[in-house]
Write a protein that holds these residues in place. Sequence first.
Motif, PDB file in Angstrom:
ATOM      1  N   MET A 112     -25.835 -25.646  63.486  1.00 22.25           N
ATOM      2  CA  MET A 112     -25.654 -24.277  63.018  1.00 22.25           C
ATOM      3  C   MET A 112     -25.941 -24.114  61.510  1.00 22.25           C
ATOM      4  SD  MET A 112     -22.688 -23.266  61.601  1.00 22.25           S
ATOM      5  CE  MET A 112     -22.538 -21.421  62.132  1.00 22.25           C
ATOM      6  N   ARG A 113     -25.755 -25.238  60.838  1.00 24.12           N
ATOM      7  CA  ARG A 113     -26.033 -25.290  59.397  1.00 24.12           C
ATOM      8  C   ARG A 113     -27.288 -24.692  58.999  1.00 24.12           C
ATOM      9  NH1 ARG A 113     -28.269 -30.725  57.483  1.00 24.12           N
ATOM     10  NH2 ARG A 113     -28.667 -31.885  59.294  1.00 24.12           N
ATOM     11  N   PHE A 114     -28.204 -24.931  60.107  1.00 24.65           N
ATOM     12  CA  PHE A 114     -29.592 -24.282  59.730  1.00 24.65           C
ATOM     13  C   PHE A 114     -29.721 -22.839  59.832  1.00 24.65           C
ATOM     14  CE2 PHE A 114     -30.295 -28.886  60.895  1.00 24.65           C
ATOM     15  CZ  PHE A 114     -30.983 -29.071  59.808  1.00 24.65           C
ATOM     16  N   ARG A 115     -28.680 -21.938  60.337  1.00 23.56           N
ATOM     17  CA  ARG A 115     -28.826 -20.746  60.544  1.00 23.56           C
ATOM     18  C   ARG A 115     -28.511 -20.070  59.391  1.00 23.56           C
ATOM     19  NH1 ARG A 115     -25.592 -17.724  65.626  1.00 23.56           N
ATOM     20  NH2 ARG A 115     -26.849 -15.665  65.105  1.00 23.56           N
ATOM     21  N   THR A 116     -29.348 -18.786  59.119  1.00 27.08           N
ATOM     22  CA  THR A 116     -28.902 -17.967  57.913  1.00 27.08           C
ATOM     23  C   THR A 116     -29.164 -16.554  58.459  1.00 27.08           C
ATOM     24  OG1 THR A 116     -31.394 -18.020  57.370  1.00 27.08           O
ATOM     25  CG2 THR A 116     -29.859 -19.603  56.393  1.00 27.08           C
ATOM     26  N   CYS A 143     -31.469 -27.120  53.649  1.00 20.47           N
ATOM     27  CA  CYS A 143     -32.203 -26.255  53.245  1.00 20.47           C
ATOM     28  C   CYS A 143     -33.697 -26.201  54.002  1.00 20.47           C
ATOM     29  CB  CYS A 143     -32.678 -26.280  51.824  1.00 20.47           C
ATOM     30  SG  CYS A 143     -33.425 -28.069  51.555  1.00 20.47           S
ATOM     31  N   GLY A 144     -33.875 -27.096  54.989  1.00 18.73           N
ATOM     32  CA  GLY A 144     -34.843 -27.403  55.707  1.00 18.73           C
ATOM     33  C   GLY A 144     -36.080 -28.403  55.414  1.00 18.73           C
ATOM     34  N   HIS A 173     -27.372 -26.677  51.278  1.00 21.98           N
ATOM     35  CA  HIS A 173     -27.798 -27.927  51.171  1.00 21.98           C
ATOM     36  C   HIS A 173     -26.899 -29.064  51.700  1.00 21.98           C
ATOM     37  CE1 HIS A 173     -31.088 -27.229  48.395  1.00 21.98           C
ATOM     38  NE2 HIS A 173     -30.165 -26.238  47.904  1.00 21.98           N
ATOM     39  N   GLN A 174     -26.472 -28.895  53.056  1.00 26.18           N
ATOM     40  CA  GLN A 174     -25.616 -29.683  53.856  1.00 26.18           C
ATOM     41  C   GLN A 174     -26.417 -30.798  54.468  1.00 26.18           C
ATOM     42  OE1 GLN A 174     -23.291 -25.810  55.288  1.00 26.18           O
ATOM     43  NE2 GLN A 174     -22.690 -27.707  56.460  1.00 26.18           N
ATOM     44  N   VAL A 175     -25.835 -32.086  54.048  1.00 25.59           N
ATOM     45  CA  VAL A 175     -26.678 -33.269  54.359  1.00 25.59           C
ATOM     46  C   VAL A 175     -26.530 -33.646  55.833  1.00 25.59           C
ATOM     47  CG1 VAL A 175     -26.896 -34.117  52.044  1.00 25.59           C
ATOM     48  CG2 VAL A 175     -24.804 -34.805  53.533  1.00 25.59           C
ATOM     49  N   ALA A 176     -25.505 -33.209  56.729  1.00 23.96           N
ATOM     50  CA  ALA A 176     -25.366 -33.592  58.028  1.00 23.96           C
ATOM     51  C   ALA A 176     -24.370 -32.450  58.537  1.00 23.96           C
ATOM     52  CB  ALA A 176     -24.859 -34.826  58.380  1.00 23.96           C
ATOM     53  N   ALA A 211     -37.074 -32.523  54.102  1.00 21.51           N
ATOM     54  CA  ALA A 211     -36.382 -33.904  54.107  1.00 21.51           C
ATOM     55  C   ALA A 211     -35.632 -33.916  53.319  1.00 21.51           C
ATOM     56  CB  ALA A 211     -37.586 -34.849  54.447  1.00 21.51           C
ATOM     57  N   PHE A 212     -34.438 -34.881  53.426  1.00 23.96           N
ATOM     58  CA  PHE A 212     -33.537 -35.362  52.286  1.00 23.96           C
ATOM     59  C   PHE A 212     -34.123 -35.755  51.191  1.00 23.96           C
ATOM     60  CE2 PHE A 212     -30.621 -38.497  50.084  1.00 23.96           C
ATOM     61  CZ  PHE A 212     -29.855 -37.618  49.961  1.00 23.96           C
ATOM     62  N   GLY A 213     -35.305 -36.562  51.173  1.00 20.03           N
ATOM     63  CA  GLY A 213     -35.736 -37.193  50.003  1.00 20.03           C
ATOM     64  C   GLY A 213     -36.698 -36.197  49.103  1.00 20.03           C
ATOM     65  N   GLU A 214     -37.149 -35.015  49.919  1.00 18.14           N
ATOM     66  CA  GLU A 214     -37.922 -33.873  49.524  1.00 18.14           C
ATOM     67  C   GLU A 214     -37.025 -33.031  48.641  1.00 18.14           C
ATOM     68  OE1 GLU A 214     -40.685 -32.795  52.190  1.00 18.14           O
ATOM     69  OE2 GLU A 214     -41.359 -35.129  52.468  1.00 18.14           O
ATOM     70  N   CYS A 215     -35.729 -32.864  48.902  1.00 23.47           N
ATOM     71  CA  CYS A 215     -34.723 -31.593  48.586  1.00 23.47           C
ATOM     72  C   CYS A 215     -34.700 -31.870  47.001  1.00 23.47           C
ATOM     73  CB  CYS A 215     -33.385 -31.853  49.242  1.00 23.47           C
ATOM     74  SG  CYS A 215     -32.338 -30.337  48.609  1.00 23.47           S
ATOM     75  N   PRO A 216     -35.039 -30.862  46.308  1.00 24.50           N
ATOM     76  CA  PRO A 216     -34.977 -30.793  44.751  1.00 24.50           C
ATOM     77  C   PRO A 216     -33.518 -31.087  44.355  1.00 24.50           C
ATOM     78  CG  PRO A 216     -36.359 -29.421  45.503  1.00 24.50           C
ATOM     79  CD  PRO A 216     -35.703 -29.589  46.687  1.00 24.50           C
TER      80      PRO A 216
END
Length: 317
Positions: free
Chosen positions: A270-274, A53-54, A263-266, A56-61
């Motif tokens: 290309m997982r950041f592409r929308t 989702c863009g 919300h892919q963790v790793a 940091a992992f610890g900040e992802c709701p």
Amino acid sequence: MTGPARVLFIGGLGRSGSTLLERLLGELPGAFAMGEVVHLWQRGVVDGERCGCGVAFGECPLWTEVGRAAFGGWDRLDAADALARKAAADRTRFIPVLARGRLRPDMRERVDRHNDLYRRLYAAVGRVSGAEVLVDSSKSASLAHCLRWCDEVDLRVVHVVRDPRAVAYSWSKVVRRPEAAEGSAEGEFMARWSPARTAAHWNAQNAGFDLLARAGVPTLRVRYEDFVAAPADTVAEVAGFAGLPDAKAPFVDDVTVELSANHQVAGNPMRFRTGRVELRRDEAWRTAFPAAQQALVMALTLPTMTRYGYRPVTGRS
């Protein structure tokens, strides 16, 4: 989600199209794409790398809520212990033992301790996301063999294979990891392997999944080349295999899909592409990968590559 967590595990060697397939499956109603969960403990919890989702992992709701549901919060999870449990059970060299009909008591204890983390994690993701099917693209054959022994997981495997010459060419390229946080243990770039090393890993991972299928785990083999040639048909086949026969991916036409945030963790960058993405078969290796290196990879993978339907001739032929 009630009963065992239904996990669609995407397996195979990296650079075989697994992230792309997971992105499409994650668009199906009733499915949730988790990314490469095998790396969650290090890249997510310890290094705080970016979620799909863009943030940091610890900040992802979503992942914050998952951590709370699974462990009372990520700060309550002993990440060092989680990594130690992985090292004690989830290793490629343990596959021959994990594939047996029964585990020795000491190995069963190690596998159960390892699987307890995944049991709690999958259950929490199911509750938070509301999804019927959780897609885990960890790819690791040894992890899949461990999960086979977890009664709380309904494991179904999509074994993704790709021509080993294409895979070796991809592993030789420099690829930046945009999700990497400062000081990340994985570094700024994805790993690079020699053609010989890639061939060895390609043989080992695919043999591991062939062995898993023979052990009775429901397995569907998907060739990358067939997938990109008919993506909508492939996704429909996988959806039926996963237990979502009526789910439809948002294809604009036969080869174009609309991708939303995830919300892919790793996984592959290309997982950041929308947005709208046209799926094309990547054949650059045929001319860009030296013929001598293609021949080396063929020599090292020949029995399996021919069994999977790949022709043993150089891409320049």
